[in-house]
Design a protein around this motif. Structure first.
Motif, PDB file in Angstrom:
ATOM      1  N   TYR A 157      -0.132   0.693  -1.941  1.00  0.00           N
ATOM      2  CA  TYR A 157      -0.299  -1.064  -1.332  1.00  0.00           C
ATOM      3  C   TYR A 157       1.133  -1.825  -1.803  1.00  0.00           C
ATOM      4  O   TYR A 157       1.560  -2.464  -0.798  1.00  0.00           O
ATOM      5  CB  TYR A 157      -1.148  -1.757  -2.273  1.00  0.00           C
ATOM      6  CG  TYR A 157      -2.662  -1.054  -2.199  1.00  0.00           C
ATOM      7  CD1 TYR A 157      -3.144  -0.325  -1.192  1.00  0.00           C
ATOM      8  CD2 TYR A 157      -3.714  -1.547  -3.071  1.00  0.00           C
ATOM      9  CE1 TYR A 157      -4.364   0.174  -1.079  1.00  0.00           C
ATOM     10  CE2 TYR A 157      -5.073  -1.314  -3.027  1.00  0.00           C
ATOM     11  CZ  TYR A 157      -5.417  -0.393  -1.952  1.00  0.00           C
ATOM     12  OH  TYR A 157      -6.662   0.042  -1.694  1.00  0.00           O
ATOM     13  N   GLU A 158       1.545  -1.527  -2.767  1.00  0.00           N
ATOM     14  CA  GLU A 158       3.040  -2.058  -3.028  1.00  0.00           C
ATOM     15  C   GLU A 158       3.871  -1.747  -2.160  1.00  0.00           C
ATOM     16  O   GLU A 158       4.865  -2.332  -1.602  1.00  0.00           O
ATOM     17  CB  GLU A 158       3.062  -1.991  -4.561  1.00  0.00           C
ATOM     18  CG  GLU A 158       2.431  -2.531  -5.703  1.00  0.00           C
ATOM     19  CD  GLU A 158       2.296  -3.915  -5.201  1.00  0.00           C
ATOM     20  OE1 GLU A 158       3.116  -4.751  -5.031  1.00  0.00           O
ATOM     21  OE2 GLU A 158       1.242  -4.624  -5.178  1.00  0.00           O
ATOM     22  N   ARG A 159       4.165  -0.254  -1.776  1.00  0.00           N
ATOM     23  CA  ARG A 159       5.031   0.075  -0.913  1.00  0.00           C
ATOM     24  C   ARG A 159       4.695  -0.592   0.376  1.00  0.00           C
ATOM     25  O   ARG A 159       5.904  -1.020   1.028  1.00  0.00           O
ATOM     26  CB  ARG A 159       4.929   1.484  -0.847  1.00  0.00           C
ATOM     27  CG  ARG A 159       6.061   2.078   0.207  1.00  0.00           C
ATOM     28  CD  ARG A 159       5.877   3.639   0.186  1.00  0.00           C
ATOM     29  NE  ARG A 159       6.916   4.235   0.983  1.00  0.00           N
ATOM     30  CZ  ARG A 159       6.989   5.606   1.403  1.00  0.00           C
ATOM     31  NH1 ARG A 159       6.080   6.445   0.953  1.00  0.00           N
ATOM     32  NH2 ARG A 159       7.924   5.716   2.231  1.00  0.00           N
ATOM     33  N   VAL A 160       3.479  -0.565   1.026  1.00  0.00           N
ATOM     34  CA  VAL A 160       3.353  -1.324   2.073  1.00  0.00           C
ATOM     35  C   VAL A 160       3.578  -2.837   2.173  1.00  0.00           C
ATOM     36  O   VAL A 160       4.383  -3.150   3.235  1.00  0.00           O
ATOM     37  CB  VAL A 160       1.789  -1.100   2.590  1.00  0.00           C
ATOM     38  CG1 VAL A 160       1.424  -1.772   4.012  1.00  0.00           C
ATOM     39  CG2 VAL A 160       1.418   0.426   2.969  1.00  0.00           C
ATOM     40  N   ARG A 161       3.408  -3.526   1.383  1.00  0.00           N
ATOM     41  CA  ARG A 161       3.688  -4.710   0.961  1.00  0.00           C
ATOM     42  C   ARG A 161       5.317  -5.127   1.084  1.00  0.00           C
ATOM     43  O   ARG A 161       5.880  -5.908   1.729  1.00  0.00           O
ATOM     44  CB  ARG A 161       2.977  -5.339  -0.208  1.00  0.00           C
ATOM     45  CG  ARG A 161       1.530  -5.498   0.015  1.00  0.00           C
ATOM     46  CD  ARG A 161       1.095  -5.998  -1.211  1.00  0.00           C
ATOM     47  NE  ARG A 161       1.300  -7.872  -1.181  1.00  0.00           N
ATOM     48  CZ  ARG A 161       1.714  -8.468  -2.153  1.00  0.00           C
ATOM     49  NH1 ARG A 161       1.852  -7.955  -3.204  1.00  0.00           N
ATOM     50  NH2 ARG A 161       1.852  -9.778  -1.900  1.00  0.00           N
ATOM     51  N   HIS A 162       6.013  -4.244   0.558  1.00  0.00           N
ATOM     52  CA  HIS A 162       7.373  -4.180   0.335  1.00  0.00           C
ATOM     53  C   HIS A 162       8.127  -3.533   1.752  1.00  0.00           C
ATOM     54  O   HIS A 162       8.945  -4.282   2.225  1.00  0.00           O
ATOM     55  CB  HIS A 162       8.000  -3.353  -0.731  1.00  0.00           C
ATOM     56  CG  HIS A 162       7.803  -4.152  -2.001  1.00  0.00           C
ATOM     57  ND1 HIS A 162       6.870  -4.080  -2.658  1.00  0.00           N
ATOM     58  CD2 HIS A 162       8.782  -4.716  -2.699  1.00  0.00           C
ATOM     59  CE1 HIS A 162       7.003  -4.731  -4.078  1.00  0.00           C
ATOM     60  NE2 HIS A 162       8.237  -5.272  -4.001  1.00  0.00           N
ATOM     61  N   LEU A 163       7.287  -3.089   2.506  1.00  0.00           N
ATOM     62  CA  LEU A 163       7.853  -2.844   3.869  1.00  0.00           C
ATOM     63  C   LEU A 163       7.636  -3.694   4.794  1.00  0.00           C
ATOM     64  O   LEU A 163       8.078  -3.793   6.103  1.00  0.00           O
ATOM     65  CB  LEU A 163       7.267  -1.348   4.401  1.00  0.00           C
ATOM     66  CG  LEU A 163       7.588  -0.024   3.721  1.00  0.00           C
ATOM     67  CD1 LEU A 163       6.830   1.232   3.960  1.00  0.00           C
ATOM     68  CD2 LEU A 163       9.137   0.226   3.798  1.00  0.00           C
ATOM     69  N   THR A 164       6.888  -4.837   4.633  1.00  0.00           N
ATOM     70  CA  THR A 164       6.551  -5.602   5.538  1.00  0.00           C
ATOM     71  C   THR A 164       7.184  -6.811   5.181  1.00  0.00           C
ATOM     72  O   THR A 164       7.063  -7.645   4.212  1.00  0.00           O
ATOM     73  CB  THR A 164       4.914  -6.199   5.142  1.00  0.00           C
ATOM     74  OG1 THR A 164       4.106  -4.811   5.369  1.00  0.00           O
ATOM     75  CG2 THR A 164       4.455  -7.164   6.519  1.00  0.00           C
TER      76      THR A 164
END
Length: 385
Positions: free
Chosen positions: A370-377
């Protein structure tokens, strides 16, 4: 960091499901651990879902799984109606940090079509990735929509566009793995179990044939299409043959059933399932497809039952040959391996499950994704709440 996740389970079954329900059982296992880690969960499911969550969003009052046996033109709008409700919910509020979607094909397509105004999204791929080549081969979710697999082997077979959107894989888990290493050793019987929905990919016909040839008692446990009990299928009549799984059962599996050596008991759940698996000589997976996830595999290991399987899909990732199970690429060798499975140590199976397949392990892995996806956005709010 506080996090609010909309968990999209879909319209087919309640969460938890009444018996068999692979994806819904995964969600029922994951959500309590996420909430323990401080995640606020909004569940998009059907109204009869009973899983404790912070909010429940629904379009249908009850599960629509029975509709899947109807012709496509009568059922094609069910998932779309559910996703339309999810999109309305997302557009009406600004507190959803991430959508975790589990709805095959339609979920991914809808979230991608929302464009840059939608929240970051993680779409979990629970199924065979060869099924939707037009969607997966041309996927463009930008920086906002990402996917994850349930095994490395599943993602290795994915189209390039899908792999480009992947943030990794997370193996499935089971609550049975919690404290499994401390569980007392059950008394083993002679029976072997094939657990799962009855269809050609799961290979129940092969398992039944080998049981008759080699002479080991076999229990087939799982639904046939929408029918969870033998009496329900018997009462359905000829019309039920519209469902391909029903046709497969009648044509390829039923001829081997004798009620003694080879039995179909329908769906088993809860204590009945646990006792059946824990007392088995082996859990047999005579696969004819590349199994993506293998929930029943980790359940068997957690209950101290060695796995005998064709070495396809995720099985080599989950099972250590010679320690927690026996794997082969030769279908005809499976019968001999079933007889040899009694030499394996059930305690090794339980220790492996306790170390790798608990809900806590799965939840922590998803929280990292989740944190990785949010940082990629780029548009995601990454400031601590």
């Amino acid at each position: 960091m506080s996090l609010t996740v909309l968990m999209n389970a879909g319209p087919w079954l309640s969460v938890p499901p009444p018996g068999y329900g692979g994806i819904e059982n995964v969600i029922a296992t994951l959500v309590p651990e996420l909430r323990r880690l401080g995640v606020r969960v909004v569940l998009a499911s059907v109204g009869e879902s009973t899983l404790p969550v912070d909010e429940l969003v629904s379009v249908f009052p009850d599960g629509q799984f029975g509709a899947l046996q109807r012709p496509y033109n009568q059922v094609c709008g069910v998932a779309q109606a559910h996703l339309a409700g999810v999109v309305r919910e997302l557009r009406a509020r600004d507190d959803i940090d991430l959508v975790h979607d589990h709805v095959e094909a339609v979920g991914l397509a809808t979230l991608t079509a929302m464009g840059p105004d939608g929240p970051p999204a993680l779409h979990t791929l629970h199924w065979d990735l060869a099924k939707h080549p037009a969607l997966y081969g041309n996927l463009d979710g930008g920086d906002r929509v990402r996917v994850n697999g349930v095994s490395a082997s599943q993602l290795a077979r994915a189209p390039g566009a899908l792999r480009d959107h992947s943030v990794g894989h997370v193996h499935l888990s089971t609550p049975l793995a919690v404290g499994a290493e401390r569980r007392s050793r059950p008394e083993k019987g002679e029976h072997v179990v094939v657990l799962g929905r009855i269809n050609p990919g799961k290979g129940q016909d092969l398992g039944a044939r080998l049981a008759r040839q080699v002479g080991f008692p076999l229990v087939l446990a799982g639904p046939v299409g929408p029918y969870h009990r033998p009496e329900d299928l018997a009462a359905a009549g000829a019309e039920a043959r519209q469902n391909p799984d029903v046709r497969f059962f009648h044509d390829e599996v039923a001829p081997y059933l004798d009620g003694e050596l080879v039995r179909w008991v329908g769906t088993v759940a809860g204590r009945e399932r646990d006792d059946l698996l824990a007392g088995a000589r082996a859990a047999l997976f005579p696969l004819r497809w590349e199994e993506p996830g293998g929930t029943a595999v980790v359940e068997a290991l957690a209950l101290g039952t060695p796995v005998v399987a064709t070495a396809r899909g995720c099985l080599p990732e989950l099972v250590e040959h010679g320690r927690t199970g026996l794997l082969t690429t030769d279908e005809e060798e499976l019968g001999e391996l079933v007889l040899a499975a009694g030499l394996l140590d059930p305690d090794e199976c339980r220790r492996e499950a306790a170390a790798r397949f608990t809900p806590a392990v799965m939840a922590e892995r998803y929280l990292a994704l989740y944190e990785r996806v949010r940082h990629l956005t780029p548009t995601a709010d990454l400031q601590p709440a």
